[in-house]
Write a protein that holds these residues in place. Structure first.
Motif, short mmCIF file in Angstrom:
data_model
loop_
_atom_site.label_atom_id
_atom_site.label_comp_id
_atom_site.label_asym_id
_atom_site.label_seq_id
_atom_site.Cartn_x
_atom_site.Cartn_y
_atom_site.Cartn_z
N MET A 144 57.56 32.47 36.33
CA MET A 144 56.32 31.73 36.06
C MET A 144 55.62 32.29 34.83
O MET A 144 55.48 33.50 34.69
N ASN A 145 55.20 31.39 33.96
CA ASN A 145 54.56 31.83 32.73
C ASN A 145 53.16 32.36 32.96
O ASN A 145 52.73 33.30 32.31
N GLU A 146 52.43 31.73 33.90
CA GLU A 146 51.05 32.15 34.12
C GLU A 146 50.99 33.58 34.62
O GLU A 146 50.07 34.33 34.31
N ALA A 147 52.01 33.98 35.39
CA ALA A 147 51.99 35.30 35.99
C ALA A 147 51.98 36.39 34.93
O ALA A 147 51.44 37.48 35.15
N ALA A 148 52.56 36.10 33.77
CA ALA A 148 52.62 37.11 32.72
C ALA A 148 51.24 37.41 32.14
O ALA A 148 50.99 38.51 31.66
N THR A 149 50.34 36.43 32.21
CA THR A 149 49.01 36.63 31.63
C THR A 149 48.04 37.31 32.58
O THR A 149 46.89 37.54 32.25
N LEU A 150 48.51 37.60 33.76
CA LEU A 150 47.63 38.18 34.78
C LEU A 150 47.33 39.64 34.45
O LEU A 150 48.25 40.42 34.22
N PRO A 151 46.05 40.03 34.42
CA PRO A 151 45.76 41.45 34.18
C PRO A 151 46.22 42.32 35.35
O PRO A 151 46.41 41.82 36.46
N PHE A 152 46.37 43.61 35.04
CA PHE A 152 46.95 44.52 36.03
C PHE A 152 46.17 44.58 37.33
O PHE A 152 46.75 44.51 38.42
N TRP A 153 44.83 44.69 37.23
CA TRP A 153 44.03 44.80 38.45
C TRP A 153 44.22 43.58 39.34
O TRP A 153 44.30 43.67 40.56
N ALA A 154 44.32 42.39 38.68
CA ALA A 154 44.48 41.16 39.46
C ALA A 154 45.85 41.13 40.12
O ALA A 154 45.99 40.66 41.25
N GLU A 155 46.86 41.64 39.42
CA GLU A 155 48.20 41.70 40.02
C GLU A 155 48.17 42.49 41.31
O GLU A 155 48.73 42.08 42.33
N ILE A 156 47.48 43.65 41.27
CA ILE A 156 47.39 44.51 42.46
C ILE A 156 46.68 43.78 43.60
O ILE A 156 47.18 43.70 44.72
N VAL A 157 45.51 43.21 43.27
CA VAL A 157 44.71 42.58 44.32
C VAL A 157 45.45 41.37 44.92
O VAL A 157 45.54 41.23 46.14
N VAL A 158 46.02 40.52 44.03
CA VAL A 158 46.70 39.33 44.52
C VAL A 158 47.90 39.71 45.38
O VAL A 158 48.09 39.19 46.48
N SER A 159 48.69 40.68 44.92
CA SER A 159 49.88 41.03 45.71
C SER A 159 49.48 41.68 47.03
O SER A 159 50.16 41.49 48.03
N ALA A 160 48.36 42.43 47.02
CA ALA A 160 47.92 43.03 48.28
C ALA A 160 47.57 41.95 49.29
O ALA A 160 47.98 42.02 50.46
N PHE A 161 46.84 40.92 48.84
CA PHE A 161 46.47 39.85 49.77
C PHE A 161 47.68 39.03 50.21
O PHE A 161 47.80 38.66 51.38
N VAL A 162 48.62 38.77 49.28
CA VAL A 162 49.83 38.02 49.65
C VAL A 162 50.62 38.80 50.70
O VAL A 162 51.06 38.25 51.71
#
Lengths: 160, 127
Positions: free
Chosen positions: B1-19
């Motif tokens: 996914m292209n959008e995932a590449a633009t995700l900042p690091f903190w958001a990656e952590i938070v989103v993956s934690a909730f998933v």
């Protein structure tokens, strides 16, 4: 018939319409028309209109319920993962519910169902007896207190 | 996914934690559904998935699309609301049919119907 028989419903539908589409003038107008027609349809069904007496207590109820759901999620996860079946006793219990307002009762059913660990099974509206099943029935009085004091009292304040 | 590449690091952590939280709760609920001994105990397990299982997924989705699209996205909350509001309907149908079946079979562990016996504290062994 008033123009807006259910202002709260109309507002919620409009908000839902714009959330699903986009926040623009066009969708505001289209959403407002649909929401108004839908609230007329609702009025034609003549449901019992709930009377919110202390609506400002709703966020408090929501907070309490969200917190309790987190707590009981953790408790039920613990029960499932540790698999302790001998020390745990699950069982049925009856509670006398004094709430009469149907919307409040529906909310109570939603709360008890969404909280893992308690399940609403049967309710007798003529004498207010509720049969529920509890996954971890250590102290029946504790569960009665939870439903009566934590939820029912607040729901009564809001609706009755 | 292209959008995932633009995700900042903190958001990656938070989103993956909730998933992960949502997925784990759904998995544990399913394990409970398979492992708990009686039907009425099994009723409790899937509510893990319908409460915070759904909730965590919805929060993760809202954060992901809000961050990637640069505008507040919160229509997922409707999924959470509708799942929460409709769960009791299914659960009560299942519970009532189970109660009916157990009573018809004369299972002594199941209490008598509260809608037929006026006494709320009737002895469950009489059922």
């Amino acid at each position: 018939m008033t123009v807006l028989p259910y202002p709260l419903l109309t507002a919620s539908l409009l908000l839902m319409w714009m959330t699903l589409n986009s926040f623009s003038i066009g969708h505001f107008i289209l959403g407002a028309i649909i929401a108004t027609v839908a609230s007329w349809a609702m009025a034609a069904l003549r449901p019992a209109k709930p009377h919110l007496r202390k609506w400002y207590l709703l966020p408090k109820l929501l907070g309490i319920v969200l917190y309790d759901i987190v707590r009981s999620n953790i408790a039920v996860v613990g029960i499932i993962l540790t698999g302790r079946t001998r020390t745990r006793r699950s069982g049925f219990m009856t509670i006398h519910i004094e709430l009469k307002d149907t919307t409040a009762l529906a909310l109570l059913a939603v709360i008890l169902t969404s909280t893992p660990g308690t399940a609403w099974l049967e309710y007798n509206s003529s004498d207010g007896t509720l049969l529920m099943h509890v996954l971890d029935l250590i102290e029946e009085q504790e569960w009665t207190d939870l439903v009566k004091n934590r939820y029912e009292r607040l729901l009564m304040e809001i609706f009755e | 996914m292209n959008e995932a590449a633009t995700l900042p690091f903190w958001a990656e952590i938070v989103v993956s934690a909730f998933v992960l939280l949502g997925a784990s709760l759904a998995l544990i609920g399913t394990i409970g559904l398979a492992r708990l001994p009686t039907f009425f105990e099994r009723l409790h397990a899937p509510t893990l998935g319908t409460s915070w299982g759904t909730g965590a997924m919805v929060i993760a989705s809202m954060i992901f699309f809000t961050v990637t699209s640069g505008r507040p996205v919160f229509h997922e909350i409707l999924i959470g609301i509708f799942v929460t509001v409709t769960t009791p309907v299914t659960l009560m149908l299942l519970a009532q049919s189970a109660l009916h079946r157990e009573r018809a079979e004369g299972n002594p562990d199941v209490p008598a119907s509260v809608s037929r016996t006026p006494a709320p504290d009737s002895d469950p062994n009489e059922a």
